[in-house]
Design an enzyme around this catalytic site. Structure first.
Site, PDB file in Angstrom:
ATOM      1  CE  LYS A  42      40.778  49.323  36.878  1.00 27.11           C
ATOM      2  NZ  LYS A  42      39.658  49.596  37.764  1.00 27.11           N
ATOM      3  N   GLY A  55      34.906  34.491  41.836  1.00 26.24           N
ATOM      4  CA  GLY A  55      33.488  34.480  41.520  1.00 26.24           C
ATOM      5  C   GLY A  55      33.127  33.848  40.201  1.00 26.24           C
ATOM      6  CD  GLU A 115      30.308  36.112  39.095  1.00 25.48           C
ATOM      7  OE1 GLU A 115      30.527  36.861  38.118  1.00 25.48           O
ATOM      8  OE2 GLU A 115      30.769  36.331  40.225  1.00 25.48           O
ATOM      9  CB  CYS A 133      34.976  45.551  25.045  1.00 23.92           C
ATOM     10  SG  CYS A 133      36.166  45.670  23.714  1.00 23.92           S
ATOM     11  CG  HIS A 153      43.722  40.470  33.904  1.00 23.51           C
ATOM     12  ND1 HIS A 153      43.575  40.416  35.272  1.00 23.51           N
ATOM     13  CD2 HIS A 153      42.597  41.068  33.435  1.00 23.51           C
ATOM     14  CE1 HIS A 153      42.428  40.986  35.603  1.00 23.51           C
ATOM     15  NE2 HIS A 153      41.813  41.378  34.523  1.00 23.51           N
TER      16      HIS A 153
END
Length: 766
Positions: free
Chosen positions: A123, A443, A495, A527, A705
């Site tokens: 981050k 998940g 999900e 996004c 990712h």
């Protein structure tokens, strides 16, 4: 007369309609050409410069195809060794570092077999933006390649843009990187600075007057060597060929203020949203010829600025500084959506309280006109702004007495499990009957075209509630059947019904509003659309129970209930600025606690409460960490601990450094924690060499990712590293994050390898 100048530190690059996202993904799939991708980039830059045409200086170089830090690494010639031998196009090599591979056609052309390890991602300070971590070693050399920045500058100059190139400063660049061989990063400064000197000279040769050089590391605590590095660096960079605007944001300078005031730069930008109390001291200590740029518009939140209040304190400063005063947003507008004008479906009253990137620049223009020509010149705009501010403060939609009463009734006992972990673990083992090295996922499963189409049709009213329920149940059943076929031990429902892990919950909570087009870049083409937390939070009804009950009815294996935790919902929302964040977090905790208890009543014995954003909420100064961690951990415990001992509570965290807050993570007392470790090669588990983590842990072994498919051997190797730090009987095997962004043809072989890795581990270490 005062002539305050206006400028911007950066603009959202993804596009008002996410044009860059779609162009990138089309290129990566081999469906469009490199020239077509470059053309989209050029169009977006031109449009964004037009949006900023009213400014005196406009940022150039803030546009990136993936990440501005990765752009800086390529500008400095600092490429990881694993990609230095690539002979294809430079842009494809850039994407290989960003995500492990570029376009499939480009990889085929270069005879690349499956890509390379993507760069580590973490981050950007305390935001939800992810950057690609620069990699260093004792042998790192730097070689300038300014082609990207020069191309953008040439385009801007051809369009008549008053360009201010934006670069990341050398000390921050070293500080936010990682020495892969654990060498001294700061020792590289003498090799790095010549590349910066050359870059500044190159920009000067193109007619550039001002360069914005971002050093946000100055709002953190600096060890003495790093503070000294700033003096050295800026003595060398102050060549007189260009003027340097030193930009800091996201926090206060505190003890670094005298250092900033003496640096050899021509201007200083201070985040006056977070550091307004330091403005006077900075002005007093700066030499009389320095430009003072004040970030007076919040670049990270979406509430309208109280323009009259800002003018009340800013006008005397403008009178003192004259044309030495510049005004700007507090930081790059990368962190807010592009344009509020697109939000025609948003509740009109709430919409009147908001300002996105373009509106923030309009606010800046009003402030500049008021300072330079008097308030009467923009009285109508000031009156309209004041009316919106007053309406929000007085709105009964913001305050709910019942929620405030529930907060007042919170006691410490609500945050305590009935028994310690050791006793709970025995009861959970008896109920769940799991093997050693149990396997699970985090998940979500792929959000297929069929899922997105059904969701869109349902929102448009083209697909009724029954049809939508049928479609989502079919996708849930697909996920369950695939997991059973793979042999996973603890299943998830996938999900399918969730658009986003925060937005989904916010849509069902009172106190939230939602935009249609309020997209913000998280990383690359990813996004998010943060919900808008405008009022007191409550849960009108259960949010997930029926979906999880249906999924559990399809299998005899344990099914995890999936929830997003209160700290993450808070940190990934645009939050209220009229009450402490801790108060909003406790409100969220009470709402999610109700959902946890309803899941347990429905027979769900494994419940995961994701706190992916726990660490990113940390204040930038360690001296302030404990106060945040106290209420953040307490909010999680309030959410999680109203269950019986035989209900197993999981939590998940991703893409942050956790070693320095490991005690706080342990204090959360989740039965199982899953964390990202694959890109860092299990470095995040180094903390366990000196800290005996008491509960179970699942270190991620599959980097979701990246499109690369990890091998069984690689995952076994990672887990064996983990077993050197954590007892094998307390280890889980799982990916490092949810799988919604991947495709089934990637997920199935990767999870097959993961399940096989767990079987190998049971044979060798069980």
């Amino acid at each position: 007369m005062t002539m305050a100048r206006t400028h911007n530190l950066g603009f959202p690059r993804i596009g008002a309609k996410r044009e860059l996202k779609f162009a990138l993904e089309s290129y990566w799939k081999g469906q469009s050409s490199r020239d077509e991708l470059q053309a989209v980039g050029a169009q977006l830059r031109q449009r964004h410069w037009q949006d900023q045409a009213g400014l005196d200086l406009v940022p150039v170089g803030d546009f990136a195809f993936y990440d501005q830090v990765l752009d800086m690494s390529f500008t400095l010639g600092n490429l990881p060794e694993r990609v230095q031998g690539f002979h294809g196009d430079a842009l494809d090599n850039y994407f290989r570092v960003a995500r492990g591979r570029s376009a499939q056609s480009a990889e085929d052309h270069a005879h690349c077999c499956g890509g390379v390890a993507a760069g580590e991602m973490t981050k950007w300070f305390d935001t939800n933006y992810h950057y690609i971590v620069p990699e260093f070693s004792a042998d790192t050399e730097f070689k300038l390649d300014a082609s990207r920045l020069l191309a953008q500058l040439a385009q801007a100059q051809a369009l008549g843009v008053q360009a201010k190139p934006v670069i990341i400063g050398p000390v921050t660049y070293l500080a936010i990187g990682k020495a892969k061989d654990h060498s001294d990063k700061l020792a590289l400064l003498h090799r790095l600075l010549p590349a910066y000197v050359e870059l500044l000279a190159t920009l000067a040769a193109q007619g550039v007057e001002w360069v914005q050089i971002d050093e946000p590391i100055l709002v953190t605590e600096l060890e003495p060597g790093w503070a000294t590095a700033f003096d050295k660096a800026y003595q060398i960079l102050n060549t007189g060929k260009v003027k340097l605007l030193l930009a800091m944001y996201f926090g206060q300078l505190q003890s670094n203020l005298p250092l900033v005031a003496r640096l050899a730069v021509q201007g200083v930008h201070l985040d006056a949203i977070n550091a307004r109390a330091e403005v006077a001291a900075l002005i007093d200590q700066l030499p009389a010829d320095r430009v003072v740029s004040l970030g007076v518009i919040n670049g990270r939140n979406i509430w309208k600025t109280d323009l009259n209040a800002v003018l009340d304190w800013l006008a005397p400063i403008a009178g003192r500084l004259g044309d030495r005063l510049w005004i700007a947003p507090s930081c790059s507008l990368l962190h807010v959506p592009v344009d509020l004008e697109s939000e025609q479906a948003l509740d009109a009253e709430i919409r009147s309280w908001l300002a996105f990137a373009r509106q923030k620049l309009d606010e800046l223009s009003v402030l500049a006109s008021a300072l330079n020509h008097g308030r009467a010149a923009v009285q109508a705009a000031l009156d309209a702004n004041q009316a919106a501010i007053a309406t929000r403060r007085a709105s009964p939609r913001v305050n709910n007495p019942a929620v405030k009463a529930a907060l007042a009734s919170i006691t410490a006992s609500l945050g305590q499990r009935k028994s310690p972990y050791a006793a709970r673990a025995l009861k959970q083992a008896a109920v769940l009957n799991l093997p050693k090295f149990p396997t699970t996922t985090i998940g979500s499963f792929p959000q297929t075209a069929e899922i997105r189409q059904a969701r869109s049709q349902h929102k448009r009213g083209e697909l009724g509630a029954t049809g939508y329920l049928t479609a989502m149940r079919a996708e849930i059943e697909r996920s369950v059947r695939e997991q059973e076929a793979l042999g996973l031990d603890v299943l998830v429902h996938g999900e399918a019904e969730r658009n986003d892990m925060v937005e989904y919950f916010g849509e069902q909570l009172d106190g939230y509003a939602f935009s249609q087009f309020g997209w913000v870049q998280s990383y690359g083409s990813r996004c998010v659309k943060p919900p808008i937390l405008f009022g007191d939070i409550s849960r009108p009804k259960a949010m997930t129970v029926e979906w999880i009950k249906y999924a559990q009815s399809l299998t005899r294996k344990p099914m995890k209930g999936m929830l997003t935790g209160p700290v993450t919902i808070l940190n990934w929302s645009f939050v209220r600025d009229d009450q402490p964040r801790s108060v909003s977090c406790y409100q969220l905790a009470l709402a999610i606690r109700q959902e946890v208890q309803d899941l347990e009543k429905a027979g769900v014995r494994v419940i995961q409460i994701d706190e992916a954003a726990l660490r990113e909420g940390l204040p930038l100064r360690k001296a302030q960490w404990q106060a945040y961690l106290d209420w953040a951990v307490a909010a999680f415990r309030l959410t999680a601990n109203g269950v019986e001992d035989d209900t197993q509570i999981h939590t998940h965290m991703c893409y942050s450094e956790f070693n320095d807050i490991i005690q706080a993570i342990a204090a959360m007392d989740a039965d199982v924690i899953t964390i990202e470790t694959s890109r860092s090669d299990m470095e995040l588990l180094d903390a366990f060499e000196h800290f005996q983590y008491p509960n179970e842990i699942g270190p991620g072994v599959y980097d979701i990712h990246s499109p690369n498919i990890p091998s069984e051997a690689h995952m076994v190797q990672l887990m064996k590293k983990a077993a050197e730090r954590v007892p094998a009987e307390r280890l889980w095997v799982n990916p490092d994050c949810g799988l919604k962004t991947r495709q089934w043809q990637e997920v199935i072989p990767a999870l097959t390898n993961m399940v096989n890795a767990a079987r190998t581990l049971r044979a060798e270490l069980g």
